[in-house]
Write an enzyme that holds these catalytic residues in place. Structure first.
Site, PDB file in Angstrom:
ATOM      1  N   LEU A  22       0.837  -1.198   0.000  1.00 27.59           N
ATOM      2  CA  LEU A  22       0.000   0.000   0.000  1.00 27.59           C
ATOM      3  C   LEU A  22       0.870   1.245   0.000  1.00 27.59           C
ATOM      4  O   LEU A  22       1.837   1.344   0.751  1.00 27.59           O
ATOM      5  CB  LEU A  22      -0.897   0.003   1.243  1.00 27.59           C
ATOM      6  CG  LEU A  22      -1.880   1.162   1.379  1.00 27.59           C
ATOM      7  CD1 LEU A  22      -2.887   1.146   0.230  1.00 27.59           C
ATOM      8  CD2 LEU A  22      -2.604   1.061   2.713  1.00 27.59           C
ATOM      9  N   GLY A  23       0.537   2.173  -0.852  1.00 30.97           N
ATOM     10  CA  GLY A  23       1.272   3.422  -0.893  1.00 30.97           C
ATOM     11  C   GLY A  23       0.736   4.309  -1.995  1.00 30.97           C
ATOM     12  O   GLY A  23       0.016   3.861  -2.883  1.00 30.97           O
ATOM     13  N   TYR A  74       8.612  12.511   2.509  1.00 34.63           N
ATOM     14  CA  TYR A  74       8.304  11.178   1.982  1.00 34.63           C
ATOM     15  C   TYR A  74       9.103  10.106   2.720  1.00 34.63           C
ATOM     16  O   TYR A  74       8.541   9.116   3.211  1.00 34.63           O
ATOM     17  CB  TYR A  74       8.609  11.158   0.479  1.00 34.63           C
ATOM     18  CG  TYR A  74       8.378   9.838  -0.193  1.00 34.63           C
ATOM     19  CD1 TYR A  74       7.131   9.522  -0.731  1.00 34.63           C
ATOM     20  CD2 TYR A  74       9.400   8.900  -0.324  1.00 34.63           C
ATOM     21  CE1 TYR A  74       6.916   8.309  -1.373  1.00 34.63           C
ATOM     22  CE2 TYR A  74       9.192   7.687  -0.961  1.00 34.63           C
ATOM     23  CZ  TYR A  74       7.957   7.399  -1.484  1.00 34.63           C
ATOM     24  OH  TYR A  74       7.738   6.192  -2.112  1.00 34.63           O
ATOM     25  N   LYS A  78       7.840   7.118   5.421  1.00 42.60           N
ATOM     26  CA  LYS A  78       8.180   5.709   5.176  1.00 42.60           C
ATOM     27  C   LYS A  78       8.946   5.134   6.369  1.00 42.60           C
ATOM     28  O   LYS A  78       8.679   4.013   6.810  1.00 42.60           O
ATOM     29  CB  LYS A  78       9.002   5.567   3.896  1.00 42.60           C
ATOM     30  CG  LYS A  78       8.261   5.913   2.627  1.00 42.60           C
ATOM     31  CD  LYS A  78       7.182   4.910   2.326  1.00 42.60           C
ATOM     32  CE  LYS A  78       6.632   5.094   0.921  1.00 42.60           C
ATOM     33  NZ  LYS A  78       5.616   4.089   0.598  1.00 42.60           N
ATOM     34  N   LEU A 101      10.705   2.151  -8.921  1.00 41.82           N
ATOM     35  CA  LEU A 101      10.041   0.930  -9.372  1.00 41.82           C
ATOM     36  C   LEU A 101       9.759   0.985 -10.863  1.00 41.82           C
ATOM     37  O   LEU A 101       9.236   1.963 -11.381  1.00 41.82           O
ATOM     38  CB  LEU A 101       8.737   0.729  -8.610  1.00 41.82           C
ATOM     39  CG  LEU A 101       8.893   0.400  -7.129  1.00 41.82           C
ATOM     40  CD1 LEU A 101       7.540   0.402  -6.440  1.00 41.82           C
ATOM     41  CD2 LEU A 101       9.590  -0.945  -6.945  1.00 41.82           C
ATOM     42  N   ARG A 110       4.085  10.201 -15.526  1.00 39.74           N
ATOM     43  CA  ARG A 110       5.004  10.596 -14.464  1.00 39.74           C
ATOM     44  C   ARG A 110       6.341  10.881 -15.137  1.00 39.74           C
ATOM     45  O   ARG A 110       7.172   9.988 -15.281  1.00 39.74           O
ATOM     46  CB  ARG A 110       5.147   9.487 -13.422  1.00 39.74           C
ATOM     47  CG  ARG A 110       3.876   9.185 -12.654  1.00 39.74           C
ATOM     48  CD  ARG A 110       4.164   8.142 -11.605  1.00 39.74           C
ATOM     49  NE  ARG A 110       2.975   7.810 -10.838  1.00 39.74           N
ATOM     50  CZ  ARG A 110       2.963   6.922  -9.860  1.00 39.74           C
ATOM     51  NH1 ARG A 110       4.074   6.292  -9.529  1.00 39.74           N
ATOM     52  NH2 ARG A 110       1.857   6.668  -9.202  1.00 39.74           N
TER      53      ARG A 110
END
Length: 170
Positions: A22-23, A74, A78, A101, A110
């Site tokens: 999840l993120g 960020y 995390k 990723l 993006r």
């Protein structure tokens, strides 16, 4: 499907292992508060329910550079999520910290990510292993293997380790 704002107590929390990928991104979340809700609150709320139900093993996809003491929002969130999971004392906790990723095309553009993947694909040998893009299939395989492992305790798998991972080998 569940409403993360009202997670139910249910029998299905009693699992042998939980895998969490999840993120969100700051841009998609729209604010730091909304980002924190997804990447910290929802993860910890789910993990608490899993732990209360006796789940012994949790696997988290986190981020390269995660650090609860970081000035970068960020990476700080995390890192706080990782610290919160450690405090829950799962019998086994595996944290995967991949770099950028590489999961193929996305529905939204993006540009920074696309540039990073292009550079990573064309100049990989010049980039230190820890910063090279990581295939999402590799992350998924490592998470799956960790969920099925009999290993105990905390294990943090950094991005550089993922560069040399092959299915069936951890």
């Amino acid at each position: 499907m569940v409403d993360f704002e009202a997670l139910p107590k249910a029998d299905w929390w009693a699992a042998d292992a939980a895998v969490c990928a999840l993120g969100t991104t700051l841009k998609l979340a729209g604010s730091q508060e909304a980002f924190r809700k997804v990447d910290f609150d929802y993860i910890l709320a789910s993990a608490r329910l899993l732990r209360e139900a006796g789940c012994p093993r949790f696997v988290l996809n986190s981020s390269l550079g995660a650090d609860a003491g970081s000035r970068n929002f960020y990476l700080n969130v995390k890192g706080q999520a990782e610290a919160g999971l450690i405090a829950l004392n799962f019998n086994a906790l595996t944290v995967i910290r991949p770099s950028l990723l590489d999961g193929g095309p996305r529905p939204e553009r993006r540009y920074g990510e696309e540039f990073g993947l292009w550079v990573g694909g064309h100049m990989a040998r010049l980039i230190p292993a820890k910063y090279r893009p990581v295939k999402t299939t590799t992350v998924a395989a490592v998470m799956h293997e960790a969920a099925l492992s009999d290993d105990q305790g905390l294990r943090i798998i950094e991005s550089a380790e993922l560069q040399h991972y092959s299915i069936g080998k951890s």
